[in-house]
Scaffold this motif. Structure first.
Motif, PDB file in Angstrom:
ATOM      1  N   GLU A 287      18.085  24.919 -39.440  1.00 16.68           N
ATOM      2  CA  GLU A 287      16.780  24.479 -38.934  1.00 16.68           C
ATOM      3  C   GLU A 287      15.856  23.974 -40.057  1.00 16.68           C
ATOM      4  O   GLU A 287      14.739  24.471 -40.243  1.00 16.68           O
ATOM      5  CB  GLU A 287      16.099  25.612 -38.157  1.00 16.68           C
ATOM      6  N   PRO A 288      16.289  22.964 -40.792  1.00 15.25           N
ATOM      7  CA  PRO A 288      15.446  22.427 -41.872  1.00 15.25           C
ATOM      8  C   PRO A 288      14.337  21.534 -41.318  1.00 15.25           C
ATOM      9  O   PRO A 288      14.385  21.108 -40.158  1.00 15.25           O
ATOM     10  CB  PRO A 288      16.437  21.601 -42.690  1.00 15.25           C
ATOM     11  N   THR A 289      13.369  21.228 -42.160  1.00 14.29           N
ATOM     12  CA  THR A 289      12.365  20.231 -41.804  1.00 14.29           C
ATOM     13  C   THR A 289      12.723  18.874 -42.385  1.00 14.29           C
ATOM     14  O   THR A 289      12.271  17.848 -41.890  1.00 14.29           O
ATOM     15  CB  THR A 289      10.978  20.659 -42.321  1.00 14.29           C
ATOM     16  N   HIS A 290      13.561  18.856 -43.431  1.00  9.62           N
ATOM     17  CA  HIS A 290      13.976  17.591 -44.041  1.00  9.62           C
ATOM     18  C   HIS A 290      15.397  17.709 -44.564  1.00  9.62           C
ATOM     19  O   HIS A 290      15.783  18.756 -45.106  1.00  9.62           O
ATOM     20  CB  HIS A 290      13.046  17.199 -45.190  1.00  9.62           C
ATOM     21  N   ILE A 291      16.178  16.624 -44.396  1.00  9.56           N
ATOM     22  CA  ILE A 291      17.540  16.545 -44.932  1.00  9.56           C
ATOM     23  C   ILE A 291      17.627  15.301 -45.811  1.00  9.56           C
ATOM     24  O   ILE A 291      17.292  14.202 -45.371  1.00  9.56           O
ATOM     25  CB  ILE A 291      18.587  16.467 -43.814  1.00  9.56           C
ATOM     26  N   LEU A 292      18.081  15.482 -47.037  1.00 14.03           N
ATOM     27  CA  LEU A 292      18.291  14.372 -47.969  1.00 14.03           C
ATOM     28  C   LEU A 292      19.782  14.304 -48.274  1.00 14.03           C
ATOM     29  O   LEU A 292      20.382  15.300 -48.683  1.00 14.03           O
ATOM     30  CB  LEU A 292      17.490  14.600 -49.252  1.00 14.03           C
ATOM     31  N   ILE A 293      20.381  13.129 -48.043  1.00 15.46           N
ATOM     32  CA  ILE A 293      21.821  12.986 -48.193  1.00 15.46           C
ATOM     33  C   ILE A 293      22.154  12.017 -49.330  1.00 15.46           C
ATOM     34  O   ILE A 293      21.716  10.870 -49.330  1.00 15.46           O
ATOM     35  CB  ILE A 293      22.476  12.487 -46.893  1.00 15.46           C
ATOM     36  N   PHE A 294      22.942  12.497 -50.289  1.00 23.20           N
ATOM     37  CA  PHE A 294      23.463  11.676 -51.376  1.00 23.20           C
ATOM     38  C   PHE A 294      24.949  11.415 -51.129  1.00 23.20           C
ATOM     39  O   PHE A 294      25.663  12.263 -50.596  1.00 23.20           O
ATOM     40  CB  PHE A 294      23.301  12.381 -52.720  1.00 23.20           C
ATOM     41  N   GLY A 295      25.426  10.245 -51.539  1.00 23.23           N
ATOM     42  CA  GLY A 295      26.838   9.934 -51.401  1.00 23.23           C
ATOM     43  C   GLY A 295      27.229   9.479 -50.009  1.00 23.23           C
ATOM     44  O   GLY A 295      28.414   9.483 -49.661  1.00 23.23           O
ATOM     45  N   ALA A 296      26.248   9.067 -49.214  1.00 25.99           N
ATOM     46  CA  ALA A 296      26.522   8.659 -47.833  1.00 25.99           C
ATOM     47  C   ALA A 296      26.883   7.183 -47.719  1.00 25.99           C
ATOM     48  O   ALA A 296      27.207   6.707 -46.635  1.00 25.99           O
ATOM     49  CB  ALA A 296      25.319   8.963 -46.946  1.00 25.99           C
ATOM     50  N   THR A 297      26.814   6.452 -48.824  1.00 32.19           N
ATOM     51  CA  THR A 297      27.168   5.033 -48.837  1.00 32.19           C
ATOM     52  C   THR A 297      28.330   4.817 -49.792  1.00 32.19           C
ATOM     53  O   THR A 297      28.598   5.643 -50.663  1.00 32.19           O
ATOM     54  CB  THR A 297      25.982   4.162 -49.275  1.00 32.19           C
TER      55      THR A 297
END
Length: 213
Positions: free
Chosen positions: A94-104
């Motif tokens: 239940e986060p308020t923000h998700i930051l994704i690296f390596g998705a491209t």
């Protein structure tokens, strides 16, 4: 709900500077090769998930021994990509923000699927962004503040048939109640005038891409 950020490292294009983006209170989830990348750079992920078919058995053992929790699945009989597995795991917290690296990366199918993951996050009322060396991507259905983050350009692309009522403040090329439809390039390669700008829309789903060459 207090602010809670989850950082996901997955198996696409990664860079050392992303490690510096990890904050003390972040929950770090790694997917497949992304877990090995973190461990090789001195970071133990809280959770490592995936089929781990892109690393060797020895490397898999390293990941298993250096992760807070290790969740492996069969590489053939699974319905989710490794990135989506990590995303689903993030939702459980239940986060308020998700930051994704390596998705491209080189696989456009995976890249587009990961862009669509941000739609899933929005449906859960969670802000989400994808970041690589050349791009920072986020979505809005209402308004968003765009900060420079070291990127040169800001481009707007509709993820619905059209996005209406687009207004830009703090941009070189302002818009006032504009409409952008799929296939149109009106929103490509704008620039911020200062450290930040504001994007507001009336309807639709807008993809905001900050980029640099």
């Amino acid at each position: 709900m207090d602010y809670k950020r989850i950082v996901i490292f997955t198996g696409g294009l990664l860079a050392k500077e992303f490690i510096q983006e990890i904050q003390t209170d972040d929950i770090v989830i790694a997917a497949d090769r992304g877990a090995l990348y973190l461990i090789e750079h001195g970071i133990k992920p809280h959770i490592a998930v995936g089929d781990f078919d892109s690393i060797s058995e020895a490397e898999r053992e390293i990941v298993s021994n250096n992760s807070g929790k290790f969740v492996a699945c069969d590489p053939v009989h699974k319905d989710l990509t490794d990135t989506e597995m990590a995303f689903e795991t993030a939702l459980d917290h239940e986060p308020t923000h998700i930051l994704i690296f390596g998705a491209t990366g080189t696989r456009m199918d995976h890249t587009l699927a990961n862009v669509h993951i941000m739609v899933r996050a929005m449906q859960h009322h969670i802000s989400c962004a994808l970041q690589d060396e050349h791009n920072y991507m986020m979505l809005t259905t209402s308004s968003a503040v765009v900060e420079t983050r070291g990127y040169t350009y800001v481009s707007l692309l509709p993820l619905t048939h059209e996005v209406t009522g687009i207004c830009l403040e703090g941009f070189m090329y302002p818009l006032d109640q504009a409409t952008i439809r799929m296939g149109q390039s009106l929103g490509i390669s704008n620039k911020l005038l200062g450290e930040s700008g504001t994007v507001t829309i009336d309807s639709g789903l807008l993809l905001i891409i900050q980029s640099k060459d």
